[in-house]
Design a protein around this motif. Structure first.
Motif, PDB file in Angstrom:
ATOM      1  N   UNK B   1       0.828  -0.991   0.055  1.00 51.51           N
ATOM      2  CA  UNK B   1       0.048  -0.041  -0.165  1.00 51.51           C
ATOM      3  C   UNK B   1       0.801   1.204  -0.289  1.00 51.51           C
ATOM      4  N   UNK B   2       0.865   1.920  -1.194  1.00 44.47           N
ATOM      5  CA  UNK B   2       1.851   3.197  -1.133  1.00 44.47           C
ATOM      6  C   UNK B   2       1.182   4.191  -0.378  1.00 44.47           C
ATOM      7  N   UNK B   3       2.255   5.166   0.191  1.00 49.03           N
ATOM      8  CA  UNK B   3       2.055   6.105   0.863  1.00 49.03           C
ATOM      9  C   UNK B   3       2.690   7.194  -0.117  1.00 49.03           C
ATOM     10  N   UNK B  76       8.338   0.182  -6.704  1.00 49.82           N
ATOM     11  CA  UNK B  76       7.135   1.112  -6.217  1.00 49.82           C
ATOM     12  C   UNK B  76       7.799   2.329  -5.364  1.00 49.82           C
ATOM     13  N   UNK B  77       9.044   2.577  -5.426  1.00 53.13           N
ATOM     14  CA  UNK B  77       9.468   3.532  -4.837  1.00 53.13           C
ATOM     15  C   UNK B  77       8.968   4.963  -5.569  1.00 53.13           C
ATOM     16  N   UNK B  78       8.472   5.885  -4.837  1.00 46.83           N
ATOM     17  CA  UNK B  78       8.133   6.955  -5.193  1.00 46.83           C
ATOM     18  C   UNK B  78       9.147   8.200  -5.097  1.00 46.83           C
TER      19      UNK B  78
END
Lengths: 1000, 95, 197
Positions: B1-3, B76-78
């Protein structure tokens, strides 16, 4: 009789006797027992039958790794399947049943699978039950019965489950020695800490040991640490809480079992809680799993992991056997031999595959009377339903085989240990890789991919003092990093034990071929054997993920906690590759199974999805209208009078609207206020018609296209001022259209000065429909409603009984009609005023069904019903709405070769040739002559109703080249009705010239 | 679950956002001048980048603003989030 | 008697709750029925707009994201170009003051929103059951607001005092769901409903 219960020791209360049943038989245990410890205390050997061969199985472990003691707990609505006895706390009245074994555990008919097991190798099911394909349903019925999976209750679950979101600085998973001291260390710094452990008591491995830590007994040390944690307000302690998922951005899920340990059902209490944690840092301290050893018949009841033996003795005061043999390749298992001998076992023999070397453990074992045999292995186990003896052979480390000659040793318990595997599950779930360590012979966590750290035995650190040191250092680094001041912590002293290295021993190989030996189990839950892995390799499966799927290795609810590492190593042997080249399979949530109940939480029944009600809802409910759900809204379907059925009610409503006066709640329409200096240029790009040419006060039916040229949404829109518009959207499309408009505005044309605000909730919309609508409305408003002053497709502001309203002369029925927009706070009041005013004209409330009939009679489409994302305006007969002059979204696509195809599906009307049959919506349209077999399908029926005003059924359909086929006859076929002959017509059935809605 | 860090509202859970696909796809100024192939390219063809990817997200439950996210599609790293019209978009535009 | 600004969205819901109105414990929910809502749009780069809004409402427009200003009214930041005014004052005199010369766009939303006030020791715990936002004492301060989700509905959440009291502003059609949600999830904490006029 608790024949295996010791007189003292353990964290149990011998004054609180608990009664429970297992497979219908009553037994007793004590407060503090797990179901497994109580069963061991009662000397229950067989707790289940294996998955494929139905071999009797006993309890192997004492925690999450247990593969055999998997039970159905309770009965009726509260029963739970797939429960590990080792993790069920005993309560009075507990009812447990083994899931496998039919007709009984002791005699399982399917044991014949074991006798004929040569037939049942890996891939057996794939190969055998393939043909004939239609027999699969029959095969499946028997296979499921034989496999003995648990049963879900048929009744609704009466328990309550709860969800809780929580944010913290540090989440610590596991409250063993490393986790505990990390918790204290981090907690004292002031950081917000959560510490979760899947057991009822904190302490982890220390609960089963007699270590001295900082001068305190392990029991006292645990108590003192827990005491400190409890006094810190910034620390949340969660016992009985399994961290089962580690997702992106340090999002973790915890399953807390709040009342499972009290009884099968606790009314009014929350049974389980799902914690959804967002942590800045995560400390992984879940410990390690002891590995079994792989040798012939290593699954017989009475074989137990060394750590489990110590656990049963120290935590539960239970001694699992009297005459024990311990088979090991490492030093740590010696503790179990010492523990059981000290607890009163008559004889204990350690069979160590290694050569004798001086070590503290060897000395300690000898000192308490344990016999030792080095350079030896167990080569077979004697006894089916319980272990009677073992065969011991000399082991030749030079070629990793054992001698054929064996010596027999009687015993009632075989303890084994193949070393330890760190619980790298969560580390892996988080995206971290694992690396094989050739000294410790296990996978240890590699570099973390998220903000986390593994400590203690979960990091491959076995010595207590090192674990404690890691706990302190890790916590101090994390809190400092988060801006807290680390508190000085003194490393508590603990015993330093000299330990000899373990010997990797993945499988006991006899001089004779392993295939001729009795079965050697790798994965107990799936009955995967050594020969299955070799078979998989012979059949060409070489990747671990393929071998896993072919042999089911690691597929059970235990996810291979015991068997995976052995399986990988044996695959390595079969492929002659080192284990680090084999790799691990993917670890996925959930770490241990979780109930659907806790996943659903409170989002059940009426809370499953919000239902939105209009401001006029009470009227509909009072009239007992059945409701239809449209885009979360509850819309009245029809308004039955007396005992009317739907058809009579809808007919009455339709006739009333066409002949006198109907009233409809249209409040669910999406409504958007658009203003700003560039409102016109923005809407010019959005709608296909010429927005700029609209006069103030004018309404228009508008359609929006996707950039692909397909109809996206439709509705009436009105120009309220120079730079002020009011748009309506379909009920279901409201939110979607709004965000789509914002996307174009913000991402493509941010320079435009446009503001869009939703009015969907603020405004309610009441449609007054029928030839008498003007007459009735005129009695309430001062505005002149005559055609001269208020013609078709106009809007104006007005007032009814002091309430401000917006009037629209628009029609979705083809009749003279008005829509009244009003502040929702007044909507019900206004509705009632209109009902009163229309009484003399038989004002008739109608619902969505009548609305559909009326619009279908006129051929008005419903976006999403008569269109499906592949219908452009030309297909739908809306070419007249397309501006030739300007560009708008989707326009270019209307000139693509595909859009110009002559055989596109077009909207047409259908009449049933018999003039009686209502064609089912969704029916396919085929050639009349078609009999059977593949036949071209020309289109489908999108809307179909009985038209009361016309006295016959009508339908709309999308048909290939439809507009060129007027008069042609086709067959409408569907699975739920017989074929109906239909003829194609124009998509309009009533008031063909459209005079009624424009009536002067 | 992204933040995901909304450039206005700060870090919020992924559930508050909706995804808008690849960013910086410029709508042709004169669509009718494009041939069928070029129009189809604009309409249908999207990058399927493995690695760093510029995409647009909408804080749909919050401030309703569309913004840019530079995200690694593997990890998935922002890497960053930016408001529309910020330099990131402009530099893409000029390509 | 029909009140101009009374929001009836939760009326039925309240009636069902009458029995629990009297005994308020650690957690209470007030439903504010008679208040008006106005939505304001305009550009913060337009100083005339900002000045005009402040003149009309006699109150500062909160320019910091996710904050609200308190004066005669509550003015909440919703988006970089959008604010929500919640007021007990009559709308007419306010609306009359708005100059057509200014690029200020206003819509009446009085029928579109319902406001609940959640108050008490367990307010944070209850909200956290369905809200993923960090509303911890050190994270969500008095004067802060946020549009976020509660269960499956969108809400505007604002902290007004240290009791703590949270204003929950919800779209009318979702008000009943939010009420039900607070009631069901509040069972755990002994939630009580009251109706404030």
């Amino acid at each position: 009789m608790q024949t295996n219960r010791l007189n003292q020791g353990g964290f149990i209360d011998r004054h609180k006797t608990l009664r429970f049943t297992f497979n219908g038989q009553s037994y007793f245990g004590y407060q503090g027992d797990t179901l497994a410890s109580a069963l061991v205390a009662n000397d229950i050997k067989i707790v289940g039958r294996s998955f494929k061969y139905h071999r009797p199985r006993g309890i192997i472990g004492s925690g999450a790794e247990e593969p055999n003691a998997i039970f159905q707990i309770g009965s009726g609505a509260t029963t739970e399947a797939g429960m590990r006895a080792t993790q069920i706390e005993l309560y009075d009245g507990l009812v447990a049943k083994s899931e496998k074994g039919w007709p009984s555990l002791s005699f399982d008919i399917a044991i014949i699978n074991d006798w004929f097991s040569k037939l049942f190798g890996a891939g057996f099911y794939y190969k055998t039950f393939m043909y004939p394909a239609k027999f699969w349903k029959i095969y499946e019925y028997f296979l499921r019965r034989m496999a003995g999976l648990g049963r879900a209750p048929k009744q609704p679950d009466p328990d309550h489950y709860s969800h809780q979101n929580i944010h913290c600085d540090i989440l610590i998973v596991g409250a063993g020695p490393a986790g505990l001291i990390a918790g204290v260390s981090a907690g004292k710094s002031g950081a917000k800490v959560i510490i979760a452990d899947d057991q009822a008591m904190f302490g982890g491995s220390l609960l089963a040991s007699k270590e001295i830590i900082g001068g305190q007994s392990s029991e006292e040390w645990i108590a003192s640490q827990v005491e400190i944690l409890k006094t810190l307000p910034n620390v949340t302690c969660l016992p009985r809480s399994t961290v089962f998922g580690y997702y992106d951005y340090n999002f973790l899920t915890i399953n807390e079992r709040c009342t499972n340990h009290l009884s099968e059902f606790t009314a009014g209490k929350i049974r389980q809680k799902l914690w959804r944690v967002r942590a800045k840092r995560v400390v992984l301290a879940q410990g390690a799993f002891e590995r079994p050893l792989v040798f012939p018949n290593n699954d017989r009841p009475g074989i137990m992991l060394a750590s489990a033996v110590s656990n049963y003795i120290h935590r539960y005061g239970v001694i699992p056997g009297k005459n024990a043999v311990l088979f090991t390749n490492n030093d740590s298992a010696y503790q179990a031999a010492i523990d059981i001998k000290t607890a009163g076992a008559q004889s204990v023999l350690i069979v160590d595959s290694r050569s004798e070397q001086p070590s503290d453990m060897v000395d300690a074992a000898k000192k308490c009377g344990v016999e030792l045999q080095f350079d030896a292995v167990i080569r077979n186990v004697i006894g089916n339903k319980s272990i009677k003896a073992v065969q011991i052979s000399a082991y030749d480390a030079s070629d990793n085989t054992c001698k054929d000659k064996a010596e027999k040793r009687d015993c009632d318990l075989l303890i084994y240990s193949g070393g330890w595997s760190p619980a790298v599950h969560l580390h892996s779930q988080s995206g971290g890789k694992n690396k094989w360590d050739n000294e410790r012979h296990c996978f240890v966590p590699g570099k973390p991919s998220q903000a986390s750290s593994s400590i203690g035995s979960c990091n491959g650190t076995w010595i207590l003092e090192d674990c404690l040191k890691e706990g302190i250092t890790c916590a101090q680094e994390m809190v400092t990093n988060l801006g807290f001041k680390a508190v000085d912590m003194k490393l508590p002293s603990s015993k330093k034990t000299k330990i000899n290295p373990m010997m990797p021993l993945w499988q006991v190989i006899a001089k004779d071929s392993s295939e001729n030996l009795p079965k050697q189990f790798v994965d107990y839950q799936n009955d995967t054997t050594v020969s299955d892995i070799y078979l998989a390799v012979r059949e060409g499966y070489t990747g671990i993920e393929h071998v896993k799927r072919y042999t089911a290795l690691g597929f059970g609810t235990d996810q291979g906690k015991l068997g995976n590492i052995n399986g990988m190593a044996i695959l390595g042997q079969a492929l002659k590759k080192p284990i680090e080249q084999i790799g691990t399979t993917t670890f996925r949530p959930a770490y241990t199974p979780v109930t659907f109940g806790v996943v659903a939480g409170e989002d059940i029944d009426e809370m499953f999805e919000p239902t939105r009600k209009t401001a006029i809802h009470d009227f509909h409910a009072d009239r007992k209208a059945p409701f239809e759900i449209v885009g979360q809204w509850l819309r009245p379907w029809y308004f039955p009078e007396d005992n009317e059925d739907m058809l009579s009610a809808v007919s009455r409503e339709c006739i009333a609207a066409r002949s006198s006066l109907g009233i409809m709640d249209a409040s669910t329409l999406g409504k958007i206020d658009v203003c700003g200096k560039d409102a016109v240029s923005f809407l010019e790009k959005i709608y296909t018609h010429d927005v700029a040419k609209m006069a103030i006060g004018q309404c228009a039916y508008g359609i929006m296209l996707g950039e692909d040229g397909m109809i996206k949404d439709d509705g009436v829109m009105a120009r309220l001022g120079e730079n002020h518009f009011y748009l309506t959207t379909t009920t279901g499309g409201a939110a979607n259209v709004m965000s789509w408009l914002e996307q174009w505005l913000q991402t493509e044309w941010p320079h435009l000065d446009v503001y869009m605000t939703s009015l969907t909730d603020h405004l309610s919309t009441i449609a007054l429909v029928g030839p008498n609508s003007r007459r009735v409305l005129q009695t309430l408003v001062n505005t002149d409603l005559s055609a001269e002053f208020f013609p078709f497709m106009r809007t104006c502001k007005s007032e009814i009984a002091g309430i401000a309203i917006d009037l629209y002369r628009v029609s979705f029925s083809g009749e003279l009609a008005f829509e009244v927009n009003v502040n929702s706070n007044f909507a019900l009041h206004l509705w009632n005023l209109l009902m009163k005013a229309g009484k003399d004209f038989g004002i008739t409330p109608y619902g969505t069904e009548t609305m559909h009939v009326l619009r279908a009679e006129k051929g008005f489409i419903i976006v999403g019903q008569d269109t499906d994302g592949s219908v452009n305006p030309l297909d739908a007969g809306l070419g007249w709405l397309i501006s030739k002059e300007k560009d708008f979204l989707g326009k270019r696509s209307l000139e693509r070769a595909d859009s110009l195809r002559k055989d596109r599906k077009q909207l047409v009307g259908l009449l049933s040739v018999d003039n009686k049959s209502v064609i089912p919506e969704g029916a396919q349209l085929i050639e009349k002559k078609a009999t059977s077999g593949p036949t071209p399908m020309y289109g489908h029926v999108s809307s179909s109703y009985y038209s009361p005003i016309l006295g016959h059924p009508i339908a709309l359909a999308l048909v290939q080249s439809g507009r060129n086929r007027y008069g042609e006859k086709l067959l409408a076929v569907s699975s739920d009705a017989k074929a109906i002959e239909v003829s194609i017509t124009k998509p309009i059935f009533y008031d063909l010239k459209g005079e009624q809605q424009r009536v002067e | 679950m992204l933040l995901i860090k909304c450039p206005w509202c700060g870090e919020r859970d992924e559930t508050e956002f909706s995804y808008g696909g690849e960013a910086a796809i410029k709508r042709p100024l004169k669509p009718k001048d494009l041939n069928d192939k070029d129009w189809a390219d604009y309409l249908f063809m999207r990058k399927n980048t493995r690695g760093l990817f510029l995409e647009q997200w909408n804080h749909s439950v919050g401030c309703r603003q569309w913004f840019l996210v530079e995200r690694n599609t593997v990890t998935y790293e922002i890497i960053s989030t930016k408001r529309m019209n910020s330099d990131a978009l402009n530099s893409e535009d000029s390509q | 008697m029909l009140n101009e600004n009374k929001n009836y969205a939760l009326d039925d819901f309240i009636n069902e709750e009458k029995s629990s109105l009297s005994s308020s414990q650690g957690l209470g929910i007030n439903i504010r029925a008679e208040i008006n809502f106005l939505n304001i749009r305009g550009s913060i780069n337009d100083s005339d707009f900002i000045k005009h809004v402040e003149a009309v409402f006699q109150q500062a427009l909160p320019l910091d994201f996710n904050t609200f200003s308190v004066g005669e009214h509550h003015i909440y930041w919703l988006a970089p170009d959008e604010w929500l005014v919640v007021t007990e004052h009559d709308l007419k005199p306010i609306l009359q003051k708005i100059s057509p010369e200014i690029d200020l766009y206003i819509t009446n939303q009085t029928g579109g929103y319902t406001q609940l006030i959640l108050q008490g020791d367990y307010a944070r715990s209850l909200l956290s059951k369905g809200c993923t936002l960090d509303i911890g004492e050190k994270k969500f301060l008095i004067g802060q607001c946020a549009q976020t989700g509660l269960g499956k509905a969108g809400i505007l959440l604002a902290l007004t005092d240290s009791k703590p009291s949270f204003n929950i502003i919800v779209r009318r059609s979702f008000a009943e769901y939010v009420g039900l949600w607070l009631k069901q999830c509040g069972n755990e904490f002994g939630v009580n409903f009251t109706h404030k006029h």
